[in-house]
Write a protein that holds these residues in place. Structure first.
Motif, PDB file in Angstrom:
ATOM      1  N   ASP A 238      -8.270  -2.564  -6.209  1.00  0.00           N
ATOM      2  CA  ASP A 238      -9.562  -2.501  -5.515  1.00  0.00           C
ATOM      3  C   ASP A 238     -10.642  -3.214  -6.315  1.00  0.00           C
ATOM      4  OD1 ASP A 238      -8.376  -1.092  -3.500  1.00  0.00           O
ATOM      5  OD2 ASP A 238      -9.098   0.875  -4.149  1.00  0.00           O
TER       6      ASP A 238
ATOM      7  N   ASP B 214       0.874  -1.168   0.000  1.00  0.00           N
ATOM      8  CA  ASP B 214       0.000   0.000   0.000  1.00  0.00           C
ATOM      9  C   ASP B 214       0.915   1.222   0.000  1.00  0.00           C
ATOM     10  OD1 ASP B 214      -1.746   2.062   0.425  1.00  0.00           O
ATOM     11  OD2 ASP B 214      -2.510   1.349   2.347  1.00  0.00           O
TER      12      ASP B 214
ATOM     13  N   ARG C 227      -2.858   3.328  -6.303  1.00  0.00           N
ATOM     14  CA  ARG C 227      -1.404   3.224  -6.155  1.00  0.00           C
ATOM     15  C   ARG C 227      -0.711   4.583  -6.205  1.00  0.00           C
ATOM     16  NH1 ARG C 227      -0.050  -1.631 -10.394  1.00  0.00           N
ATOM     17  NH2 ARG C 227      -2.127  -2.547 -10.380  1.00  0.00           N
TER      18      ARG C 227
ATOM     19  N   HIS D  89       2.380  -5.462   3.027  1.00  0.00           N
ATOM     20  CA  HIS D  89       1.536  -6.302   3.865  1.00  0.00           C
ATOM     21  C   HIS D  89       2.304  -7.528   4.345  1.00  0.00           C
ATOM     22  CE1 HIS D  89      -1.774  -3.836   2.596  1.00  0.00           C
ATOM     23  NE2 HIS D  89      -1.609  -4.170   1.327  1.00  0.00           N
TER      24      HIS D  89
ATOM     25  N   ARG E  68      -4.437 -10.465  -0.818  1.00  0.00           N
ATOM     26  CA  ARG E  68      -3.211  -9.808  -0.336  1.00  0.00           C
ATOM     27  C   ARG E  68      -2.034 -10.777  -0.252  1.00  0.00           C
ATOM     28  NH1 ARG E  68      -4.387  -5.423   4.476  1.00  0.00           N
ATOM     29  NH2 ARG E  68      -5.288  -3.808   3.138  1.00  0.00           N
TER      30      ARG E  68
ATOM     31  N   LYS F  70       0.193   4.335   0.420  1.00  0.00           N
ATOM     32  CA  LYS F  70      -0.378   5.525   1.061  1.00  0.00           C
ATOM     33  C   LYS F  70      -0.341   5.466   2.583  1.00  0.00           C
ATOM     34  CE  LYS F  70      -3.502   6.647  -2.735  1.00  0.00           C
ATOM     35  NZ  LYS F  70      -4.904   6.896  -3.142  1.00  0.00           N
ATOM     36  N   GLN F  71       0.724   4.938   3.163  1.00  0.00           N
ATOM     37  CA  GLN F  71       0.860   4.953   4.611  1.00  0.00           C
ATOM     38  C   GLN F  71       1.402   6.314   5.042  1.00  0.00           C
ATOM     39  OE1 GLN F  71       0.114   2.936   7.375  1.00  0.00           O
ATOM     40  NE2 GLN F  71       0.730   4.861   8.309  1.00  0.00           N
TER      41      GLN F  71
END
Length: 561
Positions: free
Chosen positions: A431, A92, A134, A171, A455, A94-95
């Protein structure tokens, strides 16, 4: 991916890679795509050591600005972006991270605003993506009040605001390493875990192969190759010494790093905690009077790290002590008293051995190294890779395989690992793919199980579920998880899981937050015992090995929860 030891003895390979961590996996993937015949040997399981003990961050190199190291920063930004392209299910982008700003000096609001404006400018071409999920947002500055909402209890004296920027969060780093091994295997590489190189075979000044011990059967085999690539991490020098001649240390020295998994210290944002320095950064332009640790939200917990400490260069002598654990807890509490961390809050410790910048130093090596041992030691046919970061392994592998092709006097073939999806990564819109999978499987599984499957296995999740045709009972969920029993079967038959600990810690994420409890582990163990014909004694040994793999041993309350 099938384990076939005998096949390894039947040919001379273009390239034999020793070490199946993230760097060995990336090199095997790259070399196999470029058409080389490849063998990969790993003495334990793929990705078992430092590669599995990362901060789970695809790091963009924002801290390299303090060294004015724009080249290294651009490399990190690019590689973070490319992981999202080829393995979208495992990352991911966008942390959010939040760094508190004090005063108006060299680390003040104005300087940090300019600092991250440069960072955004250097990353602009890698932040935009076809899939909006993304894309990476710009950094921005927030007010003092907003900072205190994110980090309540932070010392407000002199606080002038904070900056928010974004990193990639993986992840499951174990699955990314494994996906590269699986990709290499699909391209024709012969790979084997639990196969320990015990000696080099020499012809004059050339190394032409290895003797290796199959740690499953005890058999000694010979594997021949035109080039040997040493990617054994902390064991690099020990591996070189198998030649029978003590190699010089090549300035390859060790530092150990460890992180905590604990109760959550924040919700959405990763928070930056400034504390007393552990080592001096002699390369920094700004004279730092503190080191930084990060408390990163991960799977409902906080992953806090990393603490770097000097250690023995012999990796077999390195441990993490209770005193060191306590010292790090104290540092975090001094830097952020509101954390109020206690020893019992520490659920799991991730640790590994990484290259140090010099002997006896805690400071990690700044730059990777690729060593041609014809130049270093007068040995033809051996190259070593000294890796530094998980994120940039693909780029380092590209350079290492470029050198292999050159030494083999083969026609140069361009690297394409930046655009070919890894195993399971063939997903254009994540998504949309996930929602379609949830809808398709809604009669069999709840949405969280399907999210977990996507995932973990990405575009190949259906291959795992296809084994349910053989036994629908394998659809049962393993206690205290979103993992289904068929994943254990798939790991054995298709992913070379030889031991219970392989399944608990590296094929699934059952045990990556800490010991998951006797019941869950035993369910996995009994599935493996039936599939592999283990007797009761072997099963009990496997169960104990899982427990022994944790620094924090389970208490009776945890074991029987």
């Amino acid at each position: 991916m099938k384990r076939d030891i005998n096949k390894l003895t039947n040919q001379e390979y273009d390239l034999l890679i020793v070490g199946g961590g993230v760097y060995g996996a990336a090199c095997a993937w790259d070399a196999s795509i470029r058409g080389l015949s490849v063998a990969l040997l790993e003495r334990d399981d793929f990705g078992w050591a430092a590669s599995s003990n990362s901060a789970k961050i695809a790091h963009s190199g924002s801290r390299y600005l303090q060294h004015a190291d724009f080249k290294r920063m651009r490399e990190s930004i690019r590689e973070r972006s490319l992981i999202a392209d080829v393995a979208p299910h495992l990352i991911d982008q966008k942390q959010p991270f939040m760094f508190p700003i004090y005063g108006h000096g060299i680390k003040g609001r104005e300087t940090m605003t300019m600092y991250f404006a440069i960072y955004d400018l250097l990353s602009i071409d890698y932040r935009r993506k076809k899939d909006p999920a993304r894309a990476v947002p710009n950094s921005y500055v927030i007010s003092k009040e907003e900072v205190l909402k994110i980090m309540p209890g932070l010392n407000p004296e002199g606080l002038t605001g904070g900056v928010i920027w974004y990193e990639g969060q993986m992840h499951n780093t174990e699955r990314l390493t494994l996906s590269r091994v699986l990709s290499a295997s699909e391209r024709g590489a012969d790979v084997a875990n639990y196969t320990e190189v015990v000696g080099f075979i020499k012809s004059g000044n050339a190394i032409v192969g290895v003797e290796a011990k199959d740690r499953v059967s005890g058999e000694i085999i010979t594997v021949r190759a035109k080039t040997i690539l040493n990617t054994t991490g902390a064991w690099i020098v020990k591996t070189l010494n198998l030649s029978g001649e003590n190699s010089k240390d090549h300035n390859v020295h060790a530092s150990k790093a460890f992180s905590f998994i604990t109760r959550p210290l924040s919700q959405e944002h990763a928070i930056v905690i400034s504390h007393r320095p552990i080592y001096d950064d002699e390369y920094a332009i700004i004279n730092k009077k503190s080191n930084l640790s990060f408390a990163i939200p991960w799977r409902g917990h906080s992953l806090i790290g990393s603490l770097h400490l000097p250690c023995d260069d012999d990796p077999n002598k390195v441990t993490i002590s209770e005193a060191e654990i306590k010292a790090y807890i104290d540092l975090i509490n001094e830097g952020y008293p509101a954390a109020q961390l206690r020893r019992e809050d520490i659920l799991h410790i991730l640790w590994g051995i990484i290259p140090a910048d010099k002997k006896g130093s805690a400071a990690p090596l700044k730059h990777y190294e690729i060593l041609d041992h014809l130049q270093e030691d007068g040995w033809e046919g051996v190259i070593s890779v000294v890796g530094v970061k998980y994120t940039t392994a693909r780029d380092v592998a590209q350079k290492a395989i470029d050198l292999v092709l050159k030494k083999l006097k083969l026609k140069s073939v361009k690297c394409s690992t930046h655009q070919i999806p890894v195993w399971g990564g063939d997903i254009e819109y994540l998504d949309e793919f996930t929602n379609q999978a949830i809808l398709k499987e809604s009669e069999r599984f709840n949405s969280e199980v399907i999210r977990h499957l996507v995932r973990t296995y990405g575009s190949n999740y259906a291959k795992v579920l296809s084994y349910l045709d053989e036994n629908p009972a394998w659809a049962e969920v393993i206690p205290n998880s979103n993992i289904i029993q068929v994943e254990v079967i798939y790991a054995i038959r298709e992913e070379m899981a030889e031991k219970l600990v392989d399944v608990v810690l590296r094929r699934t994420d059952l045990g990556t937050l800490g010991y998951p409890g006797d019941h869950s582990v035993r369910v996995c163990g009994e599935l493996m015992a039936k599939e592999l014909n283990w007797n009761n004694s072997r099963l009990e040994l496997e169960l104990q090995e899982v427990i022994d793999s944790y620094i924090i041993r389970p208490t009776p309350e945890v074991v029987y929860q």
